[in-house]
Design a protein around this motif. Structure first.
Motif, PDB file in Angstrom:
ATOM      1  N   ARG A 112     -16.275  -2.545  52.064  1.00  0.00           N
ATOM      2  CA  ARG A 112     -17.750  -1.981  52.077  1.00  0.00           C
ATOM      3  C   ARG A 112     -18.900  -2.882  52.359  1.00  0.00           C
ATOM      4  N   ALA A 113     -18.626  -4.124  51.916  1.00  0.00           N
ATOM      5  CA  ALA A 113     -19.560  -5.320  52.284  1.00  0.00           C
ATOM      6  C   ALA A 113     -19.425  -5.732  53.593  1.00  0.00           C
ATOM      7  N   MET A 114     -17.992  -5.901  53.996  1.00  0.00           N
ATOM      8  CA  MET A 114     -18.177  -6.183  55.548  1.00  0.00           C
ATOM      9  C   MET A 114     -18.603  -5.129  56.435  1.00  0.00           C
ATOM     10  N   HIS A 115     -18.560  -3.918  55.983  1.00  0.00           N
ATOM     11  CA  HIS A 115     -18.940  -2.674  56.710  1.00  0.00           C
ATOM     12  C   HIS A 115     -20.627  -2.990  57.043  1.00  0.00           C
ATOM     13  N   GLU A 116     -21.227  -3.276  55.876  1.00  0.00           N
ATOM     14  CA  GLU A 116     -22.416  -3.333  55.839  1.00  0.00           C
ATOM     15  C   GLU A 116     -22.998  -4.542  56.687  1.00  0.00           C
ATOM     16  N   VAL A 117     -22.203  -5.658  56.766  1.00  0.00           N
ATOM     17  CA  VAL A 117     -22.477  -6.566  57.562  1.00  0.00           C
ATOM     18  C   VAL A 117     -22.361  -6.296  59.109  1.00  0.00           C
ATOM     19  N   PHE A 118     -21.064  -5.504  59.437  1.00  0.00           N
ATOM     20  CA  PHE A 118     -20.991  -4.919  60.834  1.00  0.00           C
ATOM     21  C   PHE A 118     -22.122  -4.146  61.228  1.00  0.00           C
ATOM     22  N   MET A 119     -22.666  -3.368  60.304  1.00  0.00           N
ATOM     23  CA  MET A 119     -23.736  -2.441  60.692  1.00  0.00           C
ATOM     24  C   MET A 119     -25.127  -2.873  60.847  1.00  0.00           C
ATOM     25  N   GLU A 120     -25.169  -4.387  60.430  1.00  0.00           N
ATOM     26  CA  GLU A 120     -26.515  -4.852  60.904  1.00  0.00           C
ATOM     27  C   GLU A 120     -26.283  -5.719  61.918  1.00  0.00           C
ATOM     28  N   SER A 121     -25.113  -6.275  62.260  1.00  0.00           N
ATOM     29  CA  SER A 121     -25.038  -7.241  63.450  1.00  0.00           C
ATOM     30  C   SER A 121     -24.109  -6.501  64.722  1.00  0.00           C
ATOM     31  N   LEU A 122     -23.544  -5.419  64.330  1.00  0.00           N
ATOM     32  CA  LEU A 122     -22.521  -4.524  65.370  1.00  0.00           C
ATOM     33  C   LEU A 122     -21.614  -5.481  65.981  1.00  0.00           C
ATOM     34  N   LYS A 123     -21.143  -6.445  65.076  1.00  0.00           N
ATOM     35  CA  LYS A 123     -19.918  -7.184  65.675  1.00  0.00           C
ATOM     36  C   LYS A 123     -18.904  -7.368  64.792  1.00  0.00           C
ATOM     37  N   THR A 124     -17.794  -7.058  65.083  1.00  0.00           N
ATOM     38  CA  THR A 124     -16.518  -7.036  64.426  1.00  0.00           C
ATOM     39  C   THR A 124     -16.091  -8.317  64.068  1.00  0.00           C
ATOM     40  N   ASP A 125     -15.758  -8.593  62.783  1.00  0.00           N
ATOM     41  CA  ASP A 125     -15.228 -10.013  62.350  1.00  0.00           C
ATOM     42  C   ASP A 125     -13.930 -10.431  62.919  1.00  0.00           C
ATOM     43  N   GLU A 126     -13.555 -11.509  63.140  1.00  0.00           N
ATOM     44  CA  GLU A 126     -12.402 -11.865  63.763  1.00  0.00           C
ATOM     45  C   GLU A 126     -11.243 -11.542  63.254  1.00  0.00           C
ATOM     46  N   THR A 166     -10.044   4.326  60.192  1.00  0.00           N
ATOM     47  CA  THR A 166     -11.075   5.200  59.832  1.00  0.00           C
ATOM     48  C   THR A 166     -10.888   6.297  59.072  1.00  0.00           C
ATOM     49  N   ILE A 167      -9.846   7.104  58.902  1.00  0.00           N
ATOM     50  CA  ILE A 167      -9.816   8.169  58.119  1.00  0.00           C
ATOM     51  C   ILE A 167      -9.579   7.679  56.855  1.00  0.00           C
ATOM     52  N   ASN A 168      -8.752   6.770  56.516  1.00  0.00           N
ATOM     53  CA  ASN A 168      -8.463   6.185  55.355  1.00  0.00           C
ATOM     54  C   ASN A 168      -9.958   5.405  54.684  1.00  0.00           C
ATOM     55  N   TYR A 169     -10.264   4.895  55.444  1.00  0.00           N
ATOM     56  CA  TYR A 169     -11.550   4.055  54.834  1.00  0.00           C
ATOM     57  C   TYR A 169     -12.602   5.006  54.332  1.00  0.00           C
ATOM     58  N   ASN A 170     -12.809   5.999  55.315  1.00  0.00           N
ATOM     59  CA  ASN A 170     -13.743   7.153  55.132  1.00  0.00           C
ATOM     60  C   ASN A 170     -13.506   8.004  53.837  1.00  0.00           C
ATOM     61  N   TYR A 171     -12.112   8.065  53.585  1.00  0.00           N
ATOM     62  CA  TYR A 171     -11.781   8.806  52.442  1.00  0.00           C
ATOM     63  C   TYR A 171     -11.900   8.015  51.076  1.00  0.00           C
ATOM     64  N   VAL A 172     -11.922   6.817  51.265  1.00  0.00           N
ATOM     65  CA  VAL A 172     -11.778   5.966  50.284  1.00  0.00           C
ATOM     66  C   VAL A 172     -13.250   5.762  49.690  1.00  0.00           C
ATOM     67  N   LEU A 173     -13.925   5.512  50.984  1.00  0.00           N
ATOM     68  CA  LEU A 173     -15.504   5.776  50.671  1.00  0.00           C
ATOM     69  C   LEU A 173     -16.078   6.848  50.014  1.00  0.00           C
ATOM     70  N   LYS A 174     -15.291   8.016  50.086  1.00  0.00           N
ATOM     71  CA  LYS A 174     -15.600   9.395  49.585  1.00  0.00           C
ATOM     72  C   LYS A 174     -16.755  10.083  50.578  1.00  0.00           C
ATOM     73  N   ALA A 175     -16.322   9.675  51.836  1.00  0.00           N
ATOM     74  CA  ALA A 175     -17.319  10.155  52.923  1.00  0.00           C
ATOM     75  C   ALA A 175     -16.461  11.479  53.594  1.00  0.00           C
ATOM     76  N   MET A 176     -15.250  11.543  53.142  1.00  0.00           N
ATOM     77  CA  MET A 176     -14.450  12.731  53.960  1.00  0.00           C
ATOM     78  C   MET A 176     -13.793  13.578  52.683  1.00  0.00           C
ATOM     79  N   PRO A 177     -14.602  14.303  52.047  1.00  0.00           N
ATOM     80  CA  PRO A 177     -14.180  15.026  50.746  1.00  0.00           C
ATOM     81  C   PRO A 177     -13.576  16.440  51.064  1.00  0.00           C
TER      82      PRO A 177
END
Length: 201
Positions: A112-126, A166-177
């Motif tokens: 979740r923290a890595m996603h937060e960093v991505f949303m700020e920079s729009l750069k995917t970590d290597e 994407t589907i698994n991450y968003n389900y774990v995030l509780k964004a795909m109930p």
């Protein structure tokens, strides 16, 4: 700051305390809300030791994220090693989905923290890119193992991987109930979507 893994036992123990503390803090707050002082306090160590070790909060997050990446690479290798016992594309995709959800749950705060960093920079970590590409490679092997050559494509492998992650991450995030709560049904559905992508593009 260029990170180098500590060699001495005491330094390794200190790093482990900081990383565990960071993980605990991220379970309670967002990455931006978490402070170095809080991490040091939870670890029972000094802020200066944290900064000397990692250089920054993001530096520590990347090291923490590498734990998740290492586990994920190991699981991808394990799935590959079972290739001779693969029974169907659907079963491999389902097992991939089950495994990824487990890993994402175990490292949820970090992801979740890595996603937060991505949303700020729009750069995917290597490291994240490497995992994605390793999974694409696994999906290509699934195509080659089960499908005729004229229905295999890089696009299909990319699409199946994107669905898996994407589907698994968003389900774990509780964004795909709306997805099935029953794990077997959920992973079967995700696997069917992945197989459709593998064959369709």
């Amino acid at each position: 700051m260029l990170y180098s893994k500590p060699q001495q036992k005491r330094a390794l123990e200190t790093e482990e305390k900081f990383l565990n503390a960071l993980d605990q803090c991220l379970a309670l707050k967002s990455f931006n809300e978490t402070t170095v002082d809080e991490i040091a306090e939870v670890a029972g160590l000094h802020r200066s030791a944290f900064m000397k070790r990692f250089g920054s909060k993001k530096g520590a997050l990347l090291v923490l994220h590498s734990r998740y990446c290492e586990k994920t690479h190991l699981e991808i290798r394990r799935l590959r090693e079972l290739k001779n016992s693969w029974s169907s594309a659907l079963s491999v995709c389902k097992q991939s989905s089950v495994t990824l959800e487990r890993l994402q749950r175990e490292s949820f705060s970090c992801n979740r923290a890595m996603h937060e960093v991505f949303m700020e920079s729009l750069k995917t970590d290597e490291q994240t890119k490497e995992i994605f590409l390793a999974t694409v490679s696994l999906m290509r092997e699934v195509q080659q193992h089960f499908f005729p050559e004229n229905s295999q494509s890089e696009t299909g492998a990319l699409a199946a991987t994107q669905l898996l992650v994407t589907i698994n991450y968003n389900y774990v995030l509780k964004a795909m109930p709306a997805l099935p709560r029953d794990a077997d049904q959920r992973h079967s559905l995700i696997a069917e979507c992945m197989v459709s992508a593998l064959k369709s593009y």
